[in-house]
Design a protein around this motif. Structure first.
Motif, mmCIF file in Angstrom:
data_model
loop_
_atom_site.group_PDB
_atom_site.id
_atom_site.type_symbol
_atom_site.label_atom_id
_atom_site.label_comp_id
_atom_site.label_asym_id
_atom_site.label_seq_id
_atom_site.Cartn_x
_atom_site.Cartn_y
_atom_site.Cartn_z
ATOM 1 N N VAL A 185 0.823 -1.312 -0.495
ATOM 2 C CA VAL A 185 -0.258 0.288 -0.068
ATOM 3 C C VAL A 185 1.553 1.401 0.115
ATOM 4 C CG1 VAL A 185 -1.792 1.045 1.214
ATOM 5 C CG2 VAL A 185 -1.817 -0.883 0.790
ATOM 6 N N GLN A 186 1.036 2.505 -0.933
ATOM 7 C CA GLN A 186 1.400 3.087 -1.073
ATOM 8 C C GLN A 186 0.759 4.577 -0.928
ATOM 9 O OE1 GLN A 186 4.460 5.608 -4.385
ATOM 10 N NE2 GLN A 186 3.913 3.523 -4.498
ATOM 11 N N ASN A 187 1.224 5.466 0.913
ATOM 12 C CA ASN A 187 0.017 6.363 0.881
ATOM 13 C C ASN A 187 0.681 7.452 0.883
ATOM 14 O OD1 ASN A 187 -2.274 5.208 0.182
ATOM 15 N ND2 ASN A 187 -3.153 5.426 2.573
ATOM 16 N N LEU A 188 0.354 8.659 1.547
ATOM 17 C CA LEU A 188 1.053 9.560 1.624
ATOM 18 C C LEU A 188 1.117 9.745 3.437
ATOM 19 C CD1 LEU A 188 2.151 12.427 1.705
ATOM 20 C CD2 LEU A 188 -0.495 13.520 2.136
ATOM 21 N N TYR A 189 2.218 9.529 3.841
ATOM 22 C CA TYR A 189 2.947 9.430 5.466
ATOM 23 C C TYR A 189 3.677 10.492 5.487
ATOM 24 C CZ TYR A 189 2.798 7.111 9.657
ATOM 25 O OH TYR A 189 3.718 6.894 10.980
ATOM 26 N N PRO A 212 5.387 5.008 2.315
ATOM 27 C CA PRO A 212 5.116 6.134 2.128
ATOM 28 C C PRO A 212 5.429 6.979 1.097
ATOM 29 C CG PRO A 212 6.959 5.635 3.596
ATOM 30 C CD PRO A 212 6.273 4.564 3.014
ATOM 31 N N TRP A 213 4.575 7.745 0.600
ATOM 32 C CA TRP A 213 5.271 9.145 -0.260
ATOM 33 C C TRP A 213 4.901 10.385 -0.086
ATOM 34 C CZ3 TRP A 213 2.207 12.783 -2.103
ATOM 35 C CH2 TRP A 213 0.276 12.719 -2.295
ATOM 36 N N PHE A 214 6.027 11.386 -0.332
ATOM 37 C CA PHE A 214 6.528 12.394 0.426
ATOM 38 C C PHE A 214 6.302 11.916 1.497
ATOM 39 C CE2 PHE A 214 4.859 16.659 0.903
ATOM 40 C CZ PHE A 214 6.444 17.700 0.633
ATOM 41 N N PRO A 215 8.156 11.169 1.858
ATOM 42 C CA PRO A 215 8.240 10.941 2.861
ATOM 43 C C PRO A 215 9.435 11.951 4.057
ATOM 44 C CG PRO A 215 9.994 9.409 1.403
ATOM 45 C CD PRO A 215 8.358 10.402 0.614
ATOM 46 N N LEU A 216 9.514 12.747 3.286
ATOM 47 C CA LEU A 216 10.774 14.242 3.415
ATOM 48 C C LEU A 216 10.816 14.711 4.142
ATOM 49 C CD1 LEU A 216 12.847 13.522 0.617
ATOM 50 C CD2 LEU A 216 13.851 13.064 2.617
ATOM 51 N N ALA A 217 8.564 15.257 4.163
ATOM 52 C CA ALA A 217 7.453 16.504 4.734
ATOM 53 C C ALA A 217 8.422 15.908 6.051
ATOM 54 C CB ALA A 217 7.034 16.549 4.257
#
Length: 289
Positions: A185-189, A212-217
């Motif tokens: 599963v690929q979710n924003l996290y 987790p996509w956008f993991p560096l935020a």
């Protein structure tokens, strides 16, 4: 140099996708190789090629992309830079989004369209089988069993090895698993956004990879004097490295895929695999959310 600094990604540990496809847990996300708004060619194509090759040199063996990045640009770049592929390299791609312009995305989950997406990704990536194929979004206008049935058929034909989902709820994961095995599963996290906490917990319980996509935020959490800033200073690391290290410590099913279009930034990101956090530090960073 030591093995750990030559190939730091190995220090992130491994996860076996679907129980039979081992990858290092710190991967690379290839969306940022494209133009602004994930549209068009990169500003510096030779540098994009260098980024992909350097990622593999540093131990990355999970590269995540999608046919909609560009569209098509990211997949083409991966083949240009890395084919013929190392034996252990897993390329995960996604389909089910159409593009109308920079930053514009429209889900299309019709079975015939998803089949076309897979066939074209196979051609662009120069593969006979895609190891991990992810439905980029569930299309609310198409019955779920038709969308997943198309991917299941392609899996049974040997064109897909494993199937994953992107941006889904726990309920959607459970519903999908009634039709086909779901391995990821690929979710924003990330440190600053925890809306998918329940999805991560579900994945951990079920042994499903959570990407987790956008993991560096980090949002405002990286401000001077804050918990993240202090922890980074103690480790001689950047806040971005701490954000990635926290994800790796968060759960053994987490596979972060930080993306960048610059080799220097890539090397900084992947060095996060060498950062070891104490239980207290993990707890304090987790509490920030």
């Amino acid at each position: 140099m030591t093995e750990s600094t030559d190939r730091p990604v190995a220090a992130s540990g491994t996860f076996s996708l679907g129980g039979d496809l081992p990858v290092h847990r710190l991967g690379y996300g290839a969306m940022r190789l494209t133009g602004k708004g994930a549209w068009g060619e990169p500003a510096d194509r030779p540098e994009a090629v260098r980024v992909l090759r350097r990622a593999v040199e540093l131990g990355v063996n999970l590269i995540d992309t999608a046919d909609s990045y560009g569209p098509f640009v990211s997949e083409d770049l991966i083949a240009e830079a890395l084919h013929p592929y190392p034996a252990d390299l897993v390329i995960a791609t996604k389909g089910g989004f159409t593009r109308q312009g920079p930053g514009q995305w429209q889900p299309v989950g019709r079975p015939e369209y998803l089949r076309q997406c897979v066939e074209m990704s196979l051609r662009r990536l120069r593969l006979e089988r895609i190891d991990l194929y992810q439905l980029h979004r569930i299309d609310a206008k198409v019955p779920l069993d038709e969308q997943l049935g198309a991917l299941r058929d392609l899996r049974d034909e040997g064109k897909i090895r494993h199937i994953g989902l992107s941006e889904v709820t726990v309920e959607e994961v459970a519903a999908a698993r009634e039709h086909v095995e779901i391995v990821s599963v690929q979710n924003l996290y990330n440190l600053a956004s925890r809306k998918s906490e329940d999805v991560l917990a579900h994945c951990a319980e079920q042994g499903i990879a959570f990407i987790p996509w956008f993991p560096l935020a980090t949002g405002k959490l990286a401000g001077p004097g804050g918990v993240l800033d202090e922890a980074a200073a103690r480790h001689g690391a950047s806040p971005a490295q701490l954000a990635l290290a926290w994800l790796l410590h968060r759960s053994p099913v987490v596979l972060p895929i930080p993306g960048t279009s610059k080799v220097a930034h890539l090397e900084d990101n992947l060095a996060a695999a060498l950062v070891t956090l104490t239980g207290d530090e993990v707890g304090r960073l987790t509490a920030l959310g």
